[in-house]
Design an enzyme around this catalytic site. Sequence first.
Site, PDB file in Angstrom:
ATOM      1  N   GLN A  18       0.806  -1.216   0.000  1.00  0.00           N
ATOM      2  CA  GLN A  18       0.000   0.000   0.000  1.00  0.00           C
ATOM      3  C   GLN A  18       0.844   1.274   0.000  1.00  0.00           C
ATOM      4  O   GLN A  18       0.342   2.335  -0.346  1.00  0.00           O
ATOM      5  CB  GLN A  18      -0.960  -0.020   1.194  1.00  0.00           C
ATOM      6  CG  GLN A  18      -1.981  -1.149   1.060  1.00  0.00           C
ATOM      7  CD  GLN A  18      -2.931  -1.233   2.230  1.00  0.00           C
ATOM      8  OE1 GLN A  18      -2.647  -1.913   3.207  1.00  0.00           O
ATOM      9  NE2 GLN A  18      -4.052  -0.568   2.153  1.00  0.00           N
ATOM     10  N   GLU A 156      -5.154 -10.384   8.821  1.00  0.00           N
ATOM     11  CA  GLU A 156      -6.554 -10.635   8.437  1.00  0.00           C
ATOM     12  C   GLU A 156      -6.732 -11.860   7.552  1.00  0.00           C
ATOM     13  O   GLU A 156      -7.197 -11.758   6.393  1.00  0.00           O
ATOM     14  CB  GLU A 156      -7.146  -9.400   7.744  1.00  0.00           C
ATOM     15  CG  GLU A 156      -7.304  -8.222   8.677  1.00  0.00           C
ATOM     16  CD  GLU A 156      -8.096  -7.056   8.068  1.00  0.00           C
ATOM     17  OE1 GLU A 156      -8.384  -7.086   6.858  1.00  0.00           O
ATOM     18  OE2 GLU A 156      -8.438  -6.129   8.818  1.00  0.00           O
TER      19      GLU A 156
HETATM   20  C1  FCB Z   1      -7.783  -3.810   6.411  1.00  0.00           C
HETATM   21  C2  FCB Z   1      -6.417  -4.055   5.819  1.00  0.00           C
HETATM   22  C3  FCB Z   1      -5.613  -2.808   5.572  1.00  0.00           C
HETATM   23  C4  FCB Z   1      -6.460  -1.661   5.083  1.00  0.00           C
HETATM   24  C5  FCB Z   1      -7.676  -1.467   5.965  1.00  0.00           C
HETATM   25  C6  FCB Z   1      -8.575  -0.346   5.538  1.00  0.00           C
HETATM   26  O1  FCB Z   1      -8.636  -4.811   5.993  1.00  0.00           O
HETATM   27  O2  FCB Z   1      -5.673  -4.904   6.670  1.00  0.00           O
HETATM   28  O3  FCB Z   1      -4.574  -3.147   4.683  1.00  0.00           O
HETATM   29  O4  FCB Z   1      -6.781  -1.831   3.766  1.00  0.00           O
HETATM   30  O5  FCB Z   1      -8.431  -2.636   6.015  1.00  0.00           O
END
Ligand code: FCB
Length: 388
Positions: A18, A156
Site C-alpha cells: 500500500q 486478516e
Molecule cells: C484492512 C487491511 C488494511 C487496510 C484497511 C482499511 O482490511 O488490513 O490493509 O486496507 O483494512
Amino acid sequence: MPNFPDGFLWGAATAAHQVEGNNLNNDWWQLEQLAADYGVEFSGDACDSYHRYEEDMQLLADAGYNAYRFSLEWSRIEPLPGKFSRAELDHYRRMIETAQRLGLTPVVTIHHFTHPHWFGERGAWLSPTATDDFVRFVEQACTILHDVEWIVTINEPNVLAITHGGQRQVAQGKPYPMHALPDQEIGHALIDAHLAAAPLARERTGAKVGWTVANQALTPTSGNEAKHAEVQYLIEDEYLEASRGDDFVGVQSYTSQPVDADGIVPHPEHDDNTLMGWAYRPDALGIAIRHTHEVLPDTPIIVTENGIATADDERRIAYTQGALTELAAAMADGVDVRGYLHWSLLDNFEWGRWTPTFGLVAVDRETFERRPKPSFSWLGEIARRNAF
Ligand code: FCB
C-alpha cells in the site's frame, strides 16, 4: 481522562504494497493490470515509502508516537521459490533498526495480503505446498527479526479467505460474490500456516507472536441470534480461536453490521457513510475488543488497525476520539490491551482504490511530499501524554 499503562504502544500502521511502490512481482500488481478495465486502480509508485520509510518514521517519532507497524513484502524477499534476496532482507532490517533508533517499537507483519507470482501459480493457499512455502519464507524473515518484540504472522486471514474465495469463484466462471463469507478451505490453509509459523517465529526470535483478525462487530437483529452466531463463527471466531495460545491477538476494527435471517446486512446508503461506504461506527472498536476478549479471555490484545476513510480530518478526530473512549472503557473493565495502532499513517493505496483516504498524513503523489493532517498531531499528543 484515563491514563494508559506504561509502555502502551501508540502508533500507526501501513502495509508494504500500500505504501512502498513498484512491487512488480506480486499478485496485486498483476491484478491491477488484469482488472484495470473493471476500475481497479494502479498502485504504481504508491507513496514511495520503499525509499522514504525513514522520513515516515521520523514524522511519527517527532509527533510523539512510540510504535510503527509495517510489513515485509514476500515477493521482494523471495522472488523465486527458494531464492532469497539478502539485499531485500537487509532493506527490512534497516527499517527495523531505523525504527528502533528513533524510539519507535516496530510491530512487524510478515504477510499482509500480497504473494509472489510463483506462489499464485502454484495455487496460492490451495497449493499442497502452501504451508511449507510460507514457513520457508518465515524462517528467512526470522533472520532479521531477532530483536523485534511484536510479530504478526498473517494479516486478516479471514479477509484473505474472502478475497481469494471470490477469485476462486471467478476462476470457475461464477460472478465475484459481493457479500461472501470466507472460503473455508482457504481459511483452514491459512490457519495451518499460522499454526506452523507462529511457534517457529517465537522460538527463533523470542518475540511475542500473534496474528490479526478483521473484527466485524456483528450484532444480531431480533430473532436472528442463531444466524448471527453461525455467521460470527465462520467470518471471525474460527480465526480468533486459532489464536488461542498466542502471545497476543491483533484487533482490527472499522465498522459494525447487523445480521438478519439472510446474513450480514449490507451497509445502507447514508450521508454518514465513510469513503469505503461503511457505516460511521466509532463504537465498533469497543464491540470488537470486548468480543475478542470473550473468545480469548487470556490473550492480550493490540489494536493493530482502527481508522476511517474520510476527506474530512475533523471527522477522523471525532471518530478516533469515539474509538479511544470505547478502548479506555474496555480496559477499565479489565481487558488487557497493549497498544493502539491507527490505520493508517499515510493516505495510501487502498487495494485497488486511491480515494478512500485513511491517512493521518496526506501524500502528494507527484512529489511524495508528506503533509501531516491535524489528526496526526492530535493523536501524537495523546501518545506523548499516554492519556487522553
Ligand atoms: C484492512 C487491511 C488494511 C487496510 C484497511 C482499511 O482490511 O488490513 O490493509 O486496507 O483494512
